[in-house]
Write a protein that holds these residues in place. Structure first.
Motif, mmCIF file in Angstrom:
data_model
loop_
_atom_site.group_PDB
_atom_site.id
_atom_site.type_symbol
_atom_site.label_atom_id
_atom_site.label_comp_id
_atom_site.label_asym_id
_atom_site.label_seq_id
_atom_site.Cartn_x
_atom_site.Cartn_y
_atom_site.Cartn_z
ATOM 1 N N LYS A 118 0.838 -1.192 0.000
ATOM 2 C CA LYS A 118 0.000 0.000 0.000
ATOM 3 C C LYS A 118 0.874 1.244 0.000
ATOM 4 C CE LYS A 118 -3.849 -2.158 2.490
ATOM 5 N NZ LYS A 118 -4.713 -2.104 3.710
ATOM 6 N N ASP A 119 0.537 2.196 -0.872
ATOM 7 C CA ASP A 119 1.263 3.461 -0.907
ATOM 8 C C ASP A 119 0.280 4.590 -0.633
ATOM 9 O OD1 ASP A 119 3.557 5.202 -1.483
ATOM 10 O OD2 ASP A 119 2.320 5.829 -3.172
ATOM 11 N N VAL A 120 0.538 5.323 0.410
ATOM 12 C CA VAL A 120 -0.375 6.391 0.812
ATOM 13 C C VAL A 120 0.212 7.769 0.526
ATOM 14 C CG1 VAL A 120 -1.632 7.406 2.750
ATOM 15 C CG2 VAL A 120 -1.356 4.925 2.625
ATOM 16 N N ASN A 121 1.501 7.928 0.749
ATOM 17 C CA ASN A 121 2.118 9.248 0.713
ATOM 18 C C ASN A 121 2.976 9.525 -0.513
ATOM 19 O OD1 ASN A 121 1.092 9.845 3.359
ATOM 20 N ND2 ASN A 121 2.694 8.536 4.195
ATOM 21 N N HIS A 122 3.096 8.567 -1.426
ATOM 22 C CA HIS A 122 3.984 8.761 -2.561
ATOM 23 C C HIS A 122 3.272 8.415 -3.869
ATOM 24 C CE1 HIS A 122 6.382 7.513 0.993
ATOM 25 N NE2 HIS A 122 7.117 8.555 0.654
ATOM 26 N N SER A 123 3.815 8.951 -4.951
ATOM 27 C CA SER A 123 3.262 8.659 -6.269
ATOM 28 C C SER A 123 4.099 7.556 -6.908
ATOM 29 C CB SER A 123 3.279 9.923 -7.140
ATOM 30 O OG SER A 123 2.823 9.638 -8.440
ATOM 31 N N VAL A 124 3.608 6.343 -6.867
ATOM 32 C CA VAL A 124 4.330 5.200 -7.425
ATOM 33 C C VAL A 124 3.307 4.159 -7.866
ATOM 34 C CG1 VAL A 124 4.576 4.160 -5.118
ATOM 35 C CG2 VAL A 124 6.102 3.442 -6.956
ATOM 36 N N VAL A 125 3.612 3.465 -8.946
ATOM 37 C CA VAL A 125 2.740 2.388 -9.409
ATOM 38 C C VAL A 125 2.704 1.311 -8.331
ATOM 39 C CG1 VAL A 125 2.377 0.613 -11.161
ATOM 40 C CG2 VAL A 125 3.263 2.864 -11.822
ATOM 41 N N THR A 126 1.502 0.938 -7.903
ATOM 42 C CA THR A 126 1.362 0.027 -6.765
ATOM 43 C C THR A 126 0.406 -1.108 -7.081
ATOM 44 O OG1 THR A 126 1.688 1.914 -5.273
ATOM 45 C CG2 THR A 126 0.818 -0.097 -4.303
ATOM 46 N N VAL A 127 0.781 -2.311 -6.648
ATOM 47 C CA VAL A 127 -0.116 -3.475 -6.724
ATOM 48 C C VAL A 127 -0.169 -4.099 -5.344
ATOM 49 C CG1 VAL A 127 0.297 -3.945 -9.176
ATOM 50 C CG2 VAL A 127 1.779 -4.988 -7.448
ATOM 51 N N SER A 128 -1.219 -4.842 -5.071
ATOM 52 C CA SER A 128 -1.335 -5.457 -3.747
ATOM 53 C C SER A 128 -0.562 -6.757 -3.638
ATOM 54 C CB SER A 128 -2.817 -5.703 -3.418
ATOM 55 O OG SER A 128 -3.397 -6.573 -4.366
ATOM 56 N N SER A 129 -0.273 -7.410 -4.784
ATOM 57 C CA SER A 129 0.497 -8.646 -4.768
ATOM 58 C C SER A 129 1.198 -8.825 -6.107
ATOM 59 C CB SER A 129 -0.407 -9.856 -4.488
ATOM 60 O OG SER A 129 -1.384 -9.979 -5.498
ATOM 61 N N ILE A 130 2.230 -9.655 -6.112
ATOM 62 C CA ILE A 130 3.065 -9.815 -7.314
ATOM 63 C C ILE A 130 2.294 -10.418 -8.483
ATOM 64 C CG2 ILE A 130 3.957 -12.118 -6.686
ATOM 65 C CD1 ILE A 130 6.698 -11.165 -7.758
ATOM 66 N N ASP A 131 1.246 -11.193 -8.187
ATOM 67 C CA ASP A 131 0.518 -11.821 -9.299
ATOM 68 C C ASP A 131 -0.300 -10.831 -10.115
ATOM 69 O OD1 ASP A 131 -1.454 -11.323 -7.457
ATOM 70 O OD2 ASP A 131 -2.131 -13.401 -7.256
ATOM 71 N N GLU A 132 -0.400 -9.574 -9.651
ATOM 72 C CA GLU A 132 -1.123 -8.546 -10.407
ATOM 73 C C GLU A 132 -0.245 -7.844 -11.441
ATOM 74 O OE1 GLU A 132 -2.958 -5.731 -7.819
ATOM 75 O OE2 GLU A 132 -3.746 -7.244 -6.451
ATOM 76 N N ILE A 133 1.056 -8.050 -11.349
ATOM 77 C CA ILE A 133 1.975 -7.272 -12.208
ATOM 78 C C ILE A 133 1.755 -7.491 -13.708
ATOM 79 C CG2 ILE A 133 4.403 -7.030 -12.845
ATOM 80 C CD1 ILE A 133 5.100 -7.147 -9.888
ATOM 81 N N PRO A 134 1.588 -8.730 -14.214
ATOM 82 C CA PRO A 134 1.380 -8.877 -15.657
ATOM 83 C C PRO A 134 0.187 -8.087 -16.199
ATOM 84 C CG PRO A 134 1.955 -10.984 -14.691
ATOM 85 C CD PRO A 134 1.742 -10.036 -13.545
ATOM 86 N N SER A 135 -0.822 -7.860 -15.368
ATOM 87 C CA SER A 135 -2.019 -7.126 -15.826
ATOM 88 C C SER A 135 -1.751 -5.649 -16.039
ATOM 89 C CB SER A 135 -3.152 -7.316 -14.835
ATOM 90 O OG SER A 135 -2.852 -6.680 -13.595
ATOM 91 N N LEU A 136 -0.592 -5.149 -15.594
ATOM 92 C CA LEU A 136 -0.257 -3.732 -15.777
ATOM 93 C C LEU A 136 0.184 -3.443 -17.207
ATOM 94 C CD1 LEU A 136 1.823 -3.026 -12.536
ATOM 95 C CD2 LEU A 136 -0.551 -2.367 -12.976
ATOM 96 N N PHE A 137 0.530 -4.488 -17.955
ATOM 97 C CA PHE A 137 1.093 -4.287 -19.281
ATOM 98 C C PHE A 137 0.141 -4.735 -20.389
ATOM 99 C CE2 PHE A 137 4.477 -4.896 -16.206
ATOM 100 C CZ PHE A 137 5.321 -3.818 -16.481
#
Length: 250
Positions: free
Chosen positions: A231-250
């Motif tokens: 979880k990222d609350v204070n920064h601007s960064v691409v965030t996922v809740s778990s590693i298995d979500e990463i392929p869906s970013l592309f």
């Protein structure tokens, strides 16, 4: 995110690919996703407890597709730095594996109190006696180097354990000598090493990790792309809740 701009991915290990001796769900699939795209994959960790080869063997045991040269630990990088700078007569406050890592590279290790330099690594078996010995070295050391300063890291089932910061802090405090260099993340040395070895530009490297103050800060400072797991609350960064979500970013 534009996958066409990515030539290499640096995966953090503790909390990203595995928790202790347990593979994290979806990790192997995410790694395979990038390999299938022809993207180089590397595995990086601030944890210096295990030698590089032992980390590699753990990954293989967990079913991770990897090669030894794709694994980069803060302990191994410390040997690279020591050889490059010609550092000798080094007292190592750390694990047996870390000492063996240095000896395997032909670097002079001196576990007596008259050593000229001090390297602090993570040591889950630290004792008051070896802490005292390290402080004697720190009081006169030419250079004090730390593998990292992490406060905590995730062990089995994600349980947070004291990190190498629990070793560096008492030595710095008692010797009144702040570490001259911290090898591991967020220092950009890992990115610089891979860039030099493989001809990569930092803009073409994607960093994937679960800790903002080490993984993402390193990526930002080096000019890499990044994905934070958590979880990222204070920064601007691409965030996922778990590693298995990463392929869906592309």
């Amino acid at each position: 995110m534009n996958i066409g701009s990515i030539k290499a991915v640096m995966f953090d290990l503790d909390g990203t690919v595995y928790y202790g001796s347990q593979i994290i769900k979806g990790a192997n699939q995410a790694i395979a996703f990038f390999r299938n795209k022809g993207i180089q994959v590397f595995f990086t960790t601030n944890n210096s407890t295990m030698a590089r080869r032992r980390v590699y063997e753990r990954l293989i045991k967990l079913g991770v597709d990897c090669k030894l040269e794709e694994v980069l630990t803060s302990g191994y990088l410390a040997t690279v730095y020591a050889k490059r700078e010609g550092l000798k007569d080094i007292h190592i406050f750390g694990s047996v594996d870390l000492i063996l890592e240095f000896e395997a590279q032909g670097i002079n290790v001196n576990q007596d109190e008259d050593a000229e330099n001090l390297l602090i690594g993570y040591d889950p078996n630290m004792t008051y006696e070896n802490l005292t010995r390290a402080i004697q070295v720190a009081l006169h050391a030419n250079k004090i180097i730390a593998c990292n300063r992490e406060r905590v890291f995730p062990g089995d089932n994600g349980r947070l354990l004291p990190g190498c910061g629990a070793m560096t802090a008492p030595i710095e405090w008692c010797a009144n000598h702040i570490c001259d260099l911290v090898i591991g993340k967020p220092n950009t040395m890992m990115v610089e090493y891979l860039s030099e070895e493989y001809g990569l530009t930092s803009e073409s490297v994607l960093v994937v990790g679960d800790t903002y103050e080490s993984d993402i800060v390193m990526a930002n400072d080096a000019g890499c792309q990044s994905i934070l797991i958590g979880k990222d609350v204070n920064h601007s960064v691409v965030t996922v809740s778990s590693i298995d979500e990463i392929p869906s970013l592309f």
